[in-house]
Each structure stands twice: as C-alpha cells, then as structure tokens.
Design an enzyme around this catalytic site. Structure first.
Site, PDB file in Angstrom:
ATOM      1  N   HIS A   6      -8.143  11.419  -2.326  1.00  0.00           N
ATOM      2  CA  HIS A   6      -7.695  10.101  -2.777  1.00  0.00           C
ATOM      3  C   HIS A   6      -7.384  10.182  -4.264  1.00  0.00           C
ATOM      4  O   HIS A   6      -8.193  10.708  -5.034  1.00  0.00           O
ATOM      5  CB  HIS A   6      -8.791   9.065  -2.505  1.00  0.00           C
ATOM      6  N   ARG A  56      -0.579   9.449  -0.566  1.00  0.00           N
ATOM      7  CA  ARG A  56      -1.742   9.881  -1.340  1.00  0.00           C
ATOM      8  C   ARG A  56      -1.707  11.358  -1.708  1.00  0.00           C
ATOM      9  O   ARG A  56      -2.079  11.734  -2.819  1.00  0.00           O
ATOM     10  CB  ARG A  56      -3.023   9.593  -0.554  1.00  0.00           C
ATOM     11  N   GLU A  96      -6.588   2.016  -3.300  1.00  0.00           N
ATOM     12  CA  GLU A  96      -5.150   2.061  -3.520  1.00  0.00           C
ATOM     13  C   GLU A  96      -4.588   0.646  -3.697  1.00  0.00           C
ATOM     14  O   GLU A  96      -3.515   0.442  -4.255  1.00  0.00           O
ATOM     15  CB  GLU A  96      -4.526   2.706  -2.276  1.00  0.00           C
ATOM     16  N   PHE A 115       0.855  -1.189   0.000  1.00  0.00           N
ATOM     17  CA  PHE A 115       0.000   0.000   0.000  1.00  0.00           C
ATOM     18  C   PHE A 115       0.885   1.232   0.000  1.00  0.00           C
ATOM     19  O   PHE A 115       2.081   1.141   0.293  1.00  0.00           O
ATOM     20  CB  PHE A 115      -0.894  -0.020   1.251  1.00  0.00           C
ATOM     21  N   ARG A 146      -2.804  11.076   5.855  1.00  0.00           N
ATOM     22  CA  ARG A 146      -2.969   9.708   6.346  1.00  0.00           C
ATOM     23  C   ARG A 146      -2.433   8.701   5.337  1.00  0.00           C
ATOM     24  O   ARG A 146      -2.600   8.879   4.133  1.00  0.00           O
ATOM     25  CB  ARG A 146      -4.454   9.427   6.585  1.00  0.00           C
ATOM     26  N   HIS A 161     -11.620  12.540   0.316  1.00  0.00           N
ATOM     27  CA  HIS A 161     -11.755  11.188   0.857  1.00  0.00           C
ATOM     28  C   HIS A 161     -11.755  11.134   2.375  1.00  0.00           C
ATOM     29  O   HIS A 161     -12.509  10.367   2.961  1.00  0.00           O
ATOM     30  CB  HIS A 161     -10.586  10.352   0.315  1.00  0.00           C
ATOM     31  N   LEU A 181     -15.008   5.444  -4.845  1.00  0.00           N
ATOM     32  CA  LEU A 181     -13.618   5.093  -4.543  1.00  0.00           C
ATOM     33  C   LEU A 181     -13.137   3.855  -5.301  1.00  0.00           C
ATOM     34  O   LEU A 181     -13.833   2.866  -5.403  1.00  0.00           O
ATOM     35  CB  LEU A 181     -13.506   4.828  -3.032  1.00  0.00           C
ATOM     36  N   GLN A 197      -7.709  14.794   3.010  1.00  0.00           N
ATOM     37  CA  GLN A 197      -7.051  13.920   2.044  1.00  0.00           C
ATOM     38  C   GLN A 197      -7.879  13.779   0.770  1.00  0.00           C
ATOM     39  O   GLN A 197      -9.075  13.501   0.827  1.00  0.00           O
ATOM     40  CB  GLN A 197      -6.859  12.531   2.645  1.00  0.00           C
TER      41      GLN A 197
END
Lengths: 240, 115, 587
Positions: C243, C287, C256, C119, C399, C354, C253, C241
């Site tokens: 995304h 991100r 990731e 990730f 994050r 996000h 969404l 954030q």
C-alpha cells in the site's frame, strides 16, 4: 528513540496462570526503552515477552481499532497499543481490566460484557419490507450516529464503571447502552418503542450514576454518559 | 428477564422521576427555610410556633418529610442492591430502613400536629 | 489419542467479514453452522479497513458494473479471472444494498443515498470517461462499520460463534476431500475435532511475513498454511500488494480515500511527483504503480529523512470540514502514530505490505480447487475458501482499493448460498479415519512434546527480515535466489524449534508457534513463485525482468508445499458479457 530520551522503566505486571499459580501476584520487569521497537506500551510488553513468553495478553491490530488490548495502566483503563510511553512515568503498573474474572495474566473473561451488549439488541430492526435500493437517510440523520457507532467493544468503559462492577449482570453498562442509543436514534430503525420498553427497569439504564469514568477512559473519545442521558430523556418522553 | 421489585414505581424511570421530583420539593423547602431564617435570625418560640400553627405550613412540611422519606428509600434501596449481595442480609437491612423511615414519618405527624 | 468430536453442517474458520457473511447466509437459513475465530469476531482485521467498498451504484454519476469489471481487470494486469470478476462486480450493488439494510452506517449524500468516493484505478466508460466515484464509504471506518454490522446480524441470527478457538489443521476424509478441522479452545487448551459437511476457510491475510505491514498480529495465513499441509496448492503467491501509504516507521494504514478525497503525495522538494509518473490518474493510479513511483523517488534521493526513507501525504488543503467528516479516523491515527495533525501538516508515509492477492485457488462459488497429476483442475470435496485467504482470482496481480471489502462479502455470500444449495440437495457427512484425525494432530503434538530447541521469536524475526529485504516492492533475481535459500534454512530450523511454555490456558506462545508454521509455508511459496516468474506484472516487479511477458506468463501458477508448481489458465470467458481484451495498462 534517541539515547537522550532513553529511560529505564520498571514495569510491574499482574500475573496469574491457573495451571500453576494458587493466587495472583505482581511481577516486576526492567525495560530499557532503547530496546523498545516502537512508541507504545504494547511495544514494551513485546520486549517483556521476548524474555518471558509466558506473559499472556490479547492483541491484534496494534492501532486502536480492534479493541483487544484493553488493560488497567497505572490505575486507568486504556489500550496498550495507543498508550504512549512518553506519557507514562518510569514506574508502570499494569493490571487486567477490573471487574471481570481474570482468566490468565492480563486476560479477562469478557462473556458478561458481551452478554450485556447482546441484551441491547444491537442490530437494526425494521419490519417494513426493504426497498430495492438503499433505505434513504439524510446526512443530518446519519450524523446522529457519529459518536455512537465507532465503539470498538474494548470494555475499557464498562470495566471502569462502579455501577457495572456492582451489577454486571443487571446494569447494561456504558458500552451496551451506547449501542442501545445507536439503534434508538437510527432513522432506519422502527423498533423504538419495544427497545425503550425493554430498557425500562430499575437496573439496565438507571444504575448509571453519571460518574463519567466511561467518558474519561474511552480510547475512541466517545461519550457513553451523554448517550445514556439521551436514552433517559426518550424514556421520560415515552412515559409521559 | 428479572423484574426486581423496586421501591416505589414499577420501573427505573418511575424511581428516577420520584428522586428528581422529591429533590426539587426538598430544595424549595430548604430555600424557604433559609429565607425565613434570614428574616428571623433568632426566632423566638412564639414566632416558630406561629409559623407552624398555619395548616399550609404543616401540610407543606409534611409533604417535604414524605419527599425526604421517598427520596431516601429510593437512594438507600439502590445502595443496598449495589453493595449487599447476600439476599438475607440485604432484606434485613432493607426492612430496617423501611421501619426507620416509617417511624420517622409517624414521628413527623406527631410533631406537626401534636397528636 | 481420542479427542471429542462435534458435527456441523458447516464449519467456518475465521470470524472476519467473509466468515461472518457466509455464516449469516447459512445460519439465517437455519443451518447448523459454527464460526471459529481465534479472536472475538469484531477484533478480526476487517475492522481496520478504512476507505470503502466498490459497487457501481451510480449515486454520484452514471455508473455501470461492466466499467467496474473493466477497471478490476486492468488493475489486475490482465491476470484476474473474468468469470469471477464478472460475478463480483455484477453482484456488488445487491451485496452493498443488503449491508445497508442490515444497518451499516454508510455516509450519505444530500438526497439520502449512499456516499461514494473516488479510489485508485476506478474509471468510467472503460477507462475513457475519467475518474469514477464508486467506493461506498462509512467515513473512513467502513471495515469497522461492516464487521460490527455483520457480527450484530449474526447475533440476531443466533449463529454459533466459537470465539477464541484456534484451528490447527484440516482433517482429510476417506474420499480424499476435507472432513473438518482440529481446533483448540484457547481458554481451556482442549483439542476438539469439528466434523462438517462443508469446511469454509476465511482466515484472511498473512502480511505478518513482512517486517513492515499494515496487517494485524493475527494475519498469519492460517488457512493457506492448513491447506498446504493437507496437500492442496496455493496460487499466485508472488503477488503481494504494497500500500502506498503506511505511516512511516509504524506501518499503520492511511486509506487511499485520502487521495480519493483530493490528497496527494509529495517528495522532499515539495513536488507532486505522481503527476510526472501518471499524468492521467495521478495519485489515484493503481496501488502497485503508486508504490513503485514512491520507491523510485526515495531511491533517487528525493525522499525525506536522512536516509530518504519516506514521502509525504498532504491533505491539509482539503479543509477541516472534509477531514473531520470524511477522514476523522485518519486524523486520529496520524496524531497518535505520526505525531502530526493532518489539518496542518502532511503525514510521513511509505509503501507498506498490505494484501495477499494469492491464496487458495477457488471458483466463484468459493469451492477450493486443486490440480491433479494430469494438470487438470479438480474441486476439493468439502472445502471452501473465501476472502483474502482465497484466490478466486478477482485481484490477479494487483488488487484495486476497496475491492477487498467487496470480495469478502460477495464471496462470503456466494459460498453460503452454494453450501446451502448443496445441503438442500443432500450432502453426506464426510467420514475421516482415525489415522486421518491423528495425522492432523501431528504438528500440534510435535510442538507439545519437543523440549529443547530454538525459540519461535528468533526464527520469525529472521524470516520477516528476509522477506522485507529480498521480496519487497522491487525484486531482483540476484537477491531473491539467496533469499529463498535463507528461507529454506529457516524452515529447517523451525522443524526443531521448541516451546518453553506448555501450559493450557491462553498459551499465546503455543499459538504463535503454530502461526509461524503457517507464515513459513507462505513466505516460502512467495519466494519460490517470485523466483519462478521471470517477468514483471502487477505487484511483482523485477529489476532483472522489467517487462510483462504475456506469451509466457499470462497464467496463474499453483504451488504445493514441496515446491512443485502447476500452471492454470486465466479465465477469459465471462458468462454474460464479451471477454475483455488483454492489453497493457496506461498511466
């Protein structure tokens, strides 16, 4: 949506507000698809709500994973957020999910549905002490949970099932039985015998007549009928 | 938990097995009769009574009658519990079904063995 | 007006992953807990999380929670509190094993252990050992699997779930803490005062302040809104954030995990542009950085579409087997919402709002913190906040993917443990005066009695437009200042808006009005803090102040409803390990 695709929809919606209506009625709305910001039926309902904020329906994720907006669309249960406008005719009739009491407009009282879910004891049972790390499970054993654990509890299946309509308190219904099978087949669950004993009465499983409406409507493409057949098979093996 | 009195077995599984098992017997009997009528397209009275003078034929026919009755009872019990929600009405209808089916059973014995 | 009262050991507001985990901890210990949820719990937005949950289990290769802690700190652009990330990363493996024991259907490796994928921002050996596989996954439906598992465990523990109850406002206690909450039973319209020894806010995010968001309709920041109206601060609200991969035009969404499995982004020339921006981590960089890179491509005309308004996410090269077993949900979403089958075609994606890194400031037990007149931290009696609505702060200015599912279960559990311990010590039921209970109903009464005014719908749409245009991925002082002015005008208009439908049964128009009050508090805080922080850090990126400035801005900033702000130091003192050094991120 381009102008060439612009359509005039006639949307007929089931209305009932217990605060003021003595009985339910159908209300018709004209919707120009050019005003719809999106490609789904839920977006059409949003356009209606701008003019008529009294229209009640549940919604949350708008991507078919939370299971809030199950409704009966032109006679077939589905989620408004993943039902495409292009797949619908110009005349659209929307009613609440059948077989459950209507609270307001498209909102039904789902407590009976949830009670049946709870009766399936939808949680892992294992009386052995848990190891320090994870319980091991092979990819093959894990693969058996596919097609079962993905259920979103939208109730489209159970409320399309005649057996559930007739015996919503005794027949568990496709959604709950899917979960029953999900734990029966989980290699980490060792309460199989108790689960099967609890399921073996004249109603809980055996009211399924393999009508397969559940399979037809499931927005996640799951197959409760297959799961019910698997439970039945286990009961036969257990019983013989 | 409500353990509703069922027709034959004490569990849904027993009912389910009874229905499937009796269905197989009925199907086999139907196949036999079809074959018989294929061989004897227009059976005379004597041919027909010869067939049923065999004790094995009488016994088999009786077993199939019994199967039909059990099969029908399980099926009608399910239908009546589905659609008849008023307890008194349901009980009356179920009693009527039971009497009719038992009557048919007695009648079948009379026909087969001519008592 | 007197309303019914019910008393509990703990009232948890929010039935998502954090709330249900906290409830499980307390209900399992036999405490009288109520979980209030404005949707049936499994409809909470945890259900939409896809990729997974980070924990240094070491199932794929050697791993160490300290490396996870390092990555989290680097990802946060040095703004996460080190005592909190230490607690989170250290407790991650135990927390994940507990979920597994509860029945969460994790994907598996051949040896039977939990499958872990790569990730964004996850490395080994303090950034020196390449990409780590640390994200425990249940295919690409980890949030769904987690939320349902937690709900199922709550059924087993016989927790009191108040499903479809809407929390309106916090009730203050006589000693200045929180005594409970005013809530509405959505089905009947009845208003009730829930009095509790501990009130735990677990209301999730507020992405609905933006026009384009991956968030559900229900993500309206109810907890932070309530906290602000109770005179408590929020913190780091400029940190939102975006995304990198929301489906273009829809906002849905795409995990990731697609890039974790080997997918990558393409511009209109078919170039894998992340190799240019981030030679080391490429598509698996943090991100904020990937989103900015995509935005740069589009701004410079290398995006797709007539307006150069999206890029492509390619994954067909992963093959049918991987896509169908590891990313089946993504395939379904792409087919439904983008009309493409990722087995053959790339998915059109765009950076999409996000996650809210900011929120109600808390310590790592979940206790809410306010700042007193001397600028000192002060614990708020009786109030906890966990999950996205809280700012512990484990995410700082950005994050890491798959740290949010970790955040909710670790701190849901931690708050449950802490409340449980305090109940054993003997916690008094806080008492509220009649005036305090009435005060918490003022807003509701205003909506119920105002007959003439603007509609909620119009103001909400304008607010979301302002946020989208002036407070997006890239920000600029020149547009943010007027943006804030517009929001202040909208807030003023909202005070006079009216509700047409005043019926009692499932009146969603009323709840949307109440939600808009919360969204507006959050949008305003975001705008004020974004104007205030004249540097670029993590997700907060300004054209007019492009550099990070640790000397002035390496700090949390708390903000109150009236716009007053107070600085709070970033915690640099972990309890067990050596403090991590503040340094610039490498790409």
């Amino acid at each position: 949506m381009t102008e060439a695709q612009a359509r005039k929809l006639k949307v007929s919606v089931y209305r009932y507000n217990p605060d003021k209506d003595n009985k339910p009625y159908m209300q018709s709305y004209d919707v120009d698809t050019q005003l719809v910001n999106g490609q789904m039926l839920l977006d059409v309902l949003h356009v209606i709500r701008v003019d008529d904020p009294t229209l009640g329906f549940r919604q949350s994720c708008r991507e078919g994973v939370c299971g809030s907006d199950g409704m009966n669309i032109n006679g077939k249960n589905g989620l408004a957020c993943v039902t495409k406008i292009v797949d619908l005719p110009n005349k659209i009739t929307i009613r609440p999910l059948p077989g459950l009491p209507v609270v307001r407009d498209l909102i039904v009282d789902m407590s009976q549905f949830y009670r049946q879910y709870e009766k399936a004891e939808p949680y892992l049972q294992n009386d052995q002490p848990a190891p320090a790390k994870e319980r091991l499970q092979s990819p093959e054993e894990r693969a058996k949970l596919d097609g079962l654990y993905e259920c979103i509890l939208c109730a489209c299946c159970s409320t399309s099932c005649p057996s559930f309509w007739w015996n919503p308190d005794k027949f568990l219904g496709p959604a709950a039985l899917l979960q029953a099978e999900r734990f029966l087949i989980d290699s980490r669950d060792n309460a199989t015998e108790e689960r099967l004993t609890a399921l073996d009465d004249a109603y809980k499983v055996f009211r399924c007549r393999s009508i397969m409406n559940c399979v037809d409507v499931c927005p996640k493409g799951l197959n409760p009928t297959k799961a019910i057949a698997a439970i039945r098979e286990k009961l036969i093996q257990e019983g013989t | 938990m409500v353990k509703v009195v069922t027709s034959l077995g004490s569990t849904g599984l027993a009912d389910w097995i009874v229905q499937r098992f009796t269905a197989i017997l009925i199907a086999l009997y139907v196949i036999f009769m079809v074959v018989y009528f294929f061989i004897h397209p227009n059976p005379t009275y004597s041919e027909w009574s010869t067939l049923f003078s065999n004790n094995w034929m009488r016994t088999c026919t009786f077993v199939v009658f019994l199967s039909i009755i059990m099969h029908a009872w399980v099926g009608l019990w399910i239908v009546s519990t589905d659609y008849l929600k008023h307890l008194a009405v349901r009980l009356i209808v179920q009693m009527a079904i039971i009497f009719t089916l038992l009557g048919c059973l007695v009648w079948s014995i009379e026909i087969l063995w001519g008592l | 007006m007197s309303i019914p009262e019910i008393a509990f050991d703990a009232v948890i507001i929010g039935g998502g992953g954090a709330g249900l985990r906290a409830s499980l901890q307390l209900a399992g210990a036999g405490r009288k807990v109520a979980v209030l949820s404005k949707v049936f719990p499994t409809r909470s937005h945890t259900v939409a999380a896809q990729g997974g949950i980070n924990a240094a289990l070491g199932n794929m290769e050697d791993d160490d929670w300290r490396w996870h802690m390092y990555d989290t700190f680097m990802g946060s652009d040095s703004m996460a509190d080190q005592d909190a990330i230490e607690y989170m990363c250290k407790n991650a493996p135990q927390t994940v094993y507990e979920l597994e024991h509860m029945g969460l259907p994790f994907s598996r490796l051949e040896n039977g252990r939990i499958y872990q994928r790569a990730f964004g921002g996850q490395t080994r050996d303090f950034g020196k050992g390449g990409i780590a596989h640390r994200t425990c996954a249940a295919a690409d439906r980890t949030g769904h699997a987690m939320l349902h598992t937690l709900y199922q465990q709550n059924i087993k523990a016989k927790a009191n779930i108040f499903s479809e109850w809407y929390a309106v406002d916090l009730v203050k206690s006589r000693n200045g803490g929180i005594a409970g909450v005013i809530a509405i039973n959505m089905e009947t319209g009845e208003t009730v005062y829930l009095n509790a020894k501990a009130t735990i806010l677990a209301t999730g995010g507020a992405g609905r302040i933006y026009e384009s968001t991956t968030n559900a309709f229900t993500n309206t920041g109810d907890g932070p809104g309530m906290a602000m109206r109770a005179g408590l601060p929020l913190q780091d609200m400029e940190m939102w954030q975006f995304h990198p991969t929301g489906i273009a035009g829809v906002g849905v969404l795409i995990t990731e995990g697609v890039r974790g499995e080997g997918g990558y982004l393409l511009n209109k020339d078919g170039e894998r542009y992340m190799e240019r921006y981030s030679p080391q981590l490429k598509d698996l960089d943090c991100r904020d950085f990937v989103s900015r890179s995509s935005m740069m491509e589009m701004r410079e005309g290398r995006g797709l579409g007539p307006k150069s308004d999206h890029v492509l996410l390619k994954l067909d090269h992963l093959g049918e087997e991987i896509i169908n077993t590891r990313l089946p949900g993504i395939r379904e979403l792409a087919k439904t919402f983008a009309g493409v089958d990722p087995l053959r075609d790339p998915i059109p994606v765009v950076p999409t709002c996000h996650y809210m890194m900011g929120g109600i400031p808390t310590n790592y037990h979940g206790q809410a913190i306010t700042v007193d007149n001397d600028g000192k931290d002060k614990i708020v009696d009786g109030l906890y906040a966990i999950g996205e609505c809280a700012c512990v702060s484990v995410h700082g200015a950005n994050r890491l993917g798959a740290n949010s599912l970790l955040d909710i279960v670790v701190f849901g559990r931690a708050s449950g443990i802490h409340v449980g311990e305090r109940l054993v010590e003997g916690l008094d039921m806080p008492v509220a005066s009649r005036d305090d209970i009435d005060a918490a109903q003022v807003r509701l009464n205003r909506w119920n009695t105002t007959t003439d005014g603007e509609s909620v719908e119009v103001i909400r749409a304008e607010m979301r437009k302002v946020m989208q245009e002036d407070f997006g991925v890239f920000r600029d002082g020149e547009s943010m200042a007027p943006g804030l002015k517009k929001l202040e005008a909208l807030q003023e208009r909202l005070q006079h808006a009216a509700l047409k439908d005043k019926s009692e049964v499932f009146n969603f128009a009323r709840f949307e009005a109440l939600e808009l009050d919360n969204l507006m508090e959050i949008a305003l805080s975001t705008a004020r803090q974004a104007n205030h922080r004249t540097e670029s850090r993590g997700a907060h990126s300004r054209f007019d102040c492009p550099d990070r400035d640790d000397s002035k801005w390496l700090k949390h900033i708390a903000i109150f409803a009236d716009g007053r702000m107070a600085d709070r130091a970033v915690n640099m003192k972990p309890n067990e390990v050596e403090p991590l050094q503040v340094k610039e991120r490498e790409h």
